[in-house]
Scaffold this motif. Structure first.
Motif, short mmCIF file in Angstrom:
data_model
loop_
_atom_site.label_atom_id
_atom_site.label_comp_id
_atom_site.label_asym_id
_atom_site.label_seq_id
_atom_site.Cartn_x
_atom_site.Cartn_y
_atom_site.Cartn_z
N PHE A 113 -10.50 11.28 -2.77
CA PHE A 113 -11.47 10.84 -3.78
C PHE A 113 -10.78 9.83 -4.71
N PRO A 114 -11.30 8.61 -4.85
CA PRO A 114 -10.65 7.60 -5.71
C PRO A 114 -10.58 8.07 -7.17
N PHE A 115 -9.45 7.80 -7.80
CA PHE A 115 -9.31 8.18 -9.21
C PHE A 115 -8.60 7.08 -9.98
N CYS A 116 -8.89 7.05 -11.27
CA CYS A 116 -8.18 6.13 -12.17
C CYS A 116 -7.54 6.93 -13.29
N ILE A 117 -6.45 6.38 -13.82
CA ILE A 117 -5.65 7.09 -14.82
C ILE A 117 -6.09 6.68 -16.22
N SER A 118 -6.42 7.68 -17.02
CA SER A 118 -6.97 7.49 -18.36
C SER A 118 -5.96 6.86 -19.33
N THR A 119 -6.50 6.30 -20.40
CA THR A 119 -5.65 5.78 -21.48
C THR A 119 -4.82 6.89 -22.11
N GLN A 120 -5.23 8.15 -21.94
CA GLN A 120 -4.45 9.28 -22.47
C GLN A 120 -3.04 9.33 -21.89
N SER A 121 -2.83 8.67 -20.75
CA SER A 121 -1.50 8.66 -20.14
C SER A 121 -0.60 7.56 -20.69
N SER A 122 -1.13 6.75 -21.58
CA SER A 122 -0.35 5.72 -22.31
C SER A 122 0.41 4.78 -21.38
N ILE A 123 -0.22 4.28 -20.33
CA ILE A 123 0.44 3.34 -19.43
C ILE A 123 0.57 2.00 -20.13
N SER A 124 1.80 1.55 -20.27
CA SER A 124 2.04 0.31 -21.02
C SER A 124 3.04 -0.61 -20.33
N ASN A 125 3.30 -0.37 -19.03
CA ASN A 125 4.19 -1.26 -18.28
C ASN A 125 3.88 -1.16 -16.79
N ALA A 137 -3.59 6.33 -7.24
CA ALA A 137 -4.55 5.79 -8.21
C ALA A 137 -5.04 4.41 -7.75
N VAL A 138 -6.31 4.12 -8.03
CA VAL A 138 -6.87 2.81 -7.70
C VAL A 138 -7.04 1.95 -8.95
N ARG A 139 -6.92 2.59 -10.11
CA ARG A 139 -7.09 1.86 -11.38
C ARG A 139 -6.31 2.56 -12.48
N ILE A 140 -5.85 1.77 -13.45
CA ILE A 140 -5.23 2.33 -14.65
C ILE A 140 -5.99 1.84 -15.88
N VAL A 141 -6.15 2.73 -16.84
CA VAL A 141 -6.69 2.35 -18.14
C VAL A 141 -5.49 2.20 -19.07
N LEU A 142 -5.22 0.98 -19.46
CA LEU A 142 -4.00 0.72 -20.22
C LEU A 142 -4.03 1.40 -21.59
N ALA A 143 -2.82 1.69 -22.09
CA ALA A 143 -2.70 2.23 -23.44
C ALA A 143 -3.34 1.26 -24.43
N ARG A 144 -3.99 1.80 -25.41
CA ARG A 144 -4.64 0.94 -26.41
C ARG A 144 -3.61 0.14 -27.21
N GLU A 145 -2.36 0.56 -27.15
CA GLU A 145 -1.31 -0.12 -27.91
C GLU A 145 -0.80 -1.38 -27.23
N CYS A 146 -1.31 -1.72 -26.05
CA CYS A 146 -0.87 -2.92 -25.34
C CYS A 146 -1.47 -4.17 -25.97
N SER A 147 -0.64 -5.18 -26.15
CA SER A 147 -1.12 -6.46 -26.64
C SER A 147 -1.67 -7.28 -25.47
N LEU A 148 -2.40 -8.33 -25.80
CA LEU A 148 -2.94 -9.21 -24.76
C LEU A 148 -1.80 -9.84 -23.96
N LYS A 149 -0.73 -10.21 -24.63
CA LYS A 149 0.43 -10.80 -23.97
C LYS A 149 1.04 -9.81 -22.98
N GLU A 150 1.15 -8.54 -23.39
CA GLU A 150 1.70 -7.52 -22.51
C GLU A 150 0.78 -7.25 -21.32
N ILE A 151 -0.52 -7.27 -21.56
CA ILE A 151 -1.48 -7.05 -20.48
C ILE A 151 -1.34 -8.13 -19.40
N LYS A 152 -1.17 -9.37 -19.83
CA LYS A 152 -1.00 -10.47 -18.87
C LYS A 152 0.25 -10.27 -18.02
N LYS A 153 1.32 -9.79 -18.64
CA LYS A 153 2.56 -9.54 -17.89
C LYS A 153 2.36 -8.43 -16.87
#
Length: 412
Positions: A113-125, A137-153
């Motif tokens: 069953f496809p799953f995505c990882i919640s922002t609760q897991s604080s993925i930031s890299n 996992a097929v998708r990650i929900v990035l930590a809210r603390e990620c900047s736009l610059k970090e998201i692009k990286k």
């Protein structure tokens, strides 16, 4: 990896049937919702397992994807029930599970069953992203603390789908993992029960000087709401796959308004990119859309962490909403006649007049916003109506008996 500038998915919250229908009718590509257990919004109305067939059927009919939130921590005695929910979700055609507890991820893998990882897991890299990718996992929900610059990286280093929040409440804790509600009231935020004590006014007692201070002017634990409408084009260009709106505990009109505004913005961006004349996402248009967002519940707006760490100026400053409008109950629908597209309404409170803005809401109807252009009051055209009057007015969208009618009042 090249960042692709594809049209992102617009994902909306659905805390009950009215919100679900409001999200779908206003242009959501996907909805996320919880059942009555194991999701991070235990205080939302939520749905039951028995409602899954109807939910999925409705969403598939409108080509809307469904994501089930199972994103709390899970205790040992809940594992059997958790697996039963996952099996039921798969059998009923839910598209994906959103989770943070690895037990949920493991059981999703077990049942393919496809799953995505919640922002609760604080993925930031990207390394953390790859760990979850290896787990399936097929998708990650990035930590809210990620900047736009970090998201692009991160985007250039992983081919996992990336989801990010674009609007709604922000938490003083890292990715919402807070123990304050648990310590003060025995209601755990990590089990979806947060009572938001951080949003309140506080009294500080200093026995050394026998003084009591009210800490309420700044509300330093209550951040403003995230709002990205003024830089939504930059988020699109960063390669984010899914734009997520927060708000399963907010009102249906909030969902309707926020979804419709971001739907407009995203569509205008791509019309502009494709060279459609007179259909542009200009700075002026963004300001218009921002004004619309300000009409529904908000604590003031902030760009969050997208460009920098939020400053000391980005706190709510009030206990509650800064919305520029409020809804006031005025009546209910008695009947709807489909052939002339006319609604028969009983006014049970207050008064309305021509050019007023009205909301009509119901579990099956969702949320409909109209401007009252003309009406018949007690069998003749009038410019105003009051409590006790029965009115008829033309509404092109189907409404239903007992739908509630509200007047939108503008606040000074």
């Amino acid at each position: 990896m090249v960042i692709k500038n594809n049209k992102p998915e617009l994902m909306a919250p659905a805390g009950d049937w009215t919100m679900l229908r409001a999200a779908v009718s206003n242009g959501a590509d996907a909805v996320y919702f919880g059942l009555d257990k194991l999701n991070m919004r235990a205080k939302a109305a939520n749905f039951t397992v028995e409602e899954l067939p109807e939910i999925i059927s409705f969403c598939k009919e409108h080509n809307v994807k469904t994501y089930l939130a199972l994103n709390t921590i899970v205790f040992e005695e809940e594992l059997t029930e958790l697996e039963e929910i996952i099996i039921a979700a798969k059998n009923n055609g839910v598209d994906r599970i959103i989770c943070s507890d690895l037990a949920v991820a493991d059981l999703c893998q077990k049942h393919d069953f496809p799953f995505c990882i919640s922002t609760q897991s604080s993925i930031s890299n990207s390394l953390a992203a790859d760990v979850y990718k290896r787990m399936g996992a097929v998708r990650i929900v990035l930590a809210r603390e990620c900047s736009l610059k970090e998201i692009k990286k991160i985007r250039t280093k992983t081919n996992l789908e990336i989801e990010a929040f674009i609007h709604g409440a922000m938490c003083i804790a890292v990715s919402g993992r807070c123990f304050m509600s648990h310590h003060l009231f025995g209601k755990s935020a990590n089990r979806g029960e947060c009572v938001q004590p951080c949003r309140r006014e506080y009294e500080v007692n200093d026995p050394s000087i026998d003084k009591t201070l009210i800490i309420g002017e700044d509300y330093v634990m209550s951040p403003q709401d995230l709002c990205t409408i003024e830089f939504i084009d930059q988020l699109i260009e960063s390669g984010i796959d899914s734009f997520k709106i927060e708000g399963r505990k907010r009102a249906p009109e909030y969902v309707a308004k926020v979804v419709s505004v971001y739907r407009q913005a995203i569509d205008l961006y791509f019309s502009q990119r494709d060279g459609v004349p007179d259909n542009l996402l200009t700075d002026e248009k963004k300001k218009e859309l921002l004004t619309e967002l300000g009409k529904v519940y908000n604590r003031g707006f902030s760009s969050g962490f997208y460009f920098d760490v939020p400053s000391s100026e980005e706190y709510a400053g009030v206990n509650g909403s800064k919305a520029t409008t409020r809804k006031v109950y005025v009546g209910k629908v008695l009947n709807y006649f489909q052939e002339p597209q006319v609604a028969h309404i009983l006014l049970e409170s207050g008064k309305i007049q021509v050019e007023d803005e009205l909301l009509i809401m119901g579990e099956t109807t969702g949320v409909i916003e109209i401007i009252l252009e003309k009406m018949i009051v007690n069998d003749k055209y009038e410019s105003s109506a009051k409590r006790g009057d029965e009115i008829t007015l033309k509404i092109p969208t189907l409404v239903r008996k007992n739908d509630k009618v509200y007047l939108i009042e503008y606040l000074k």
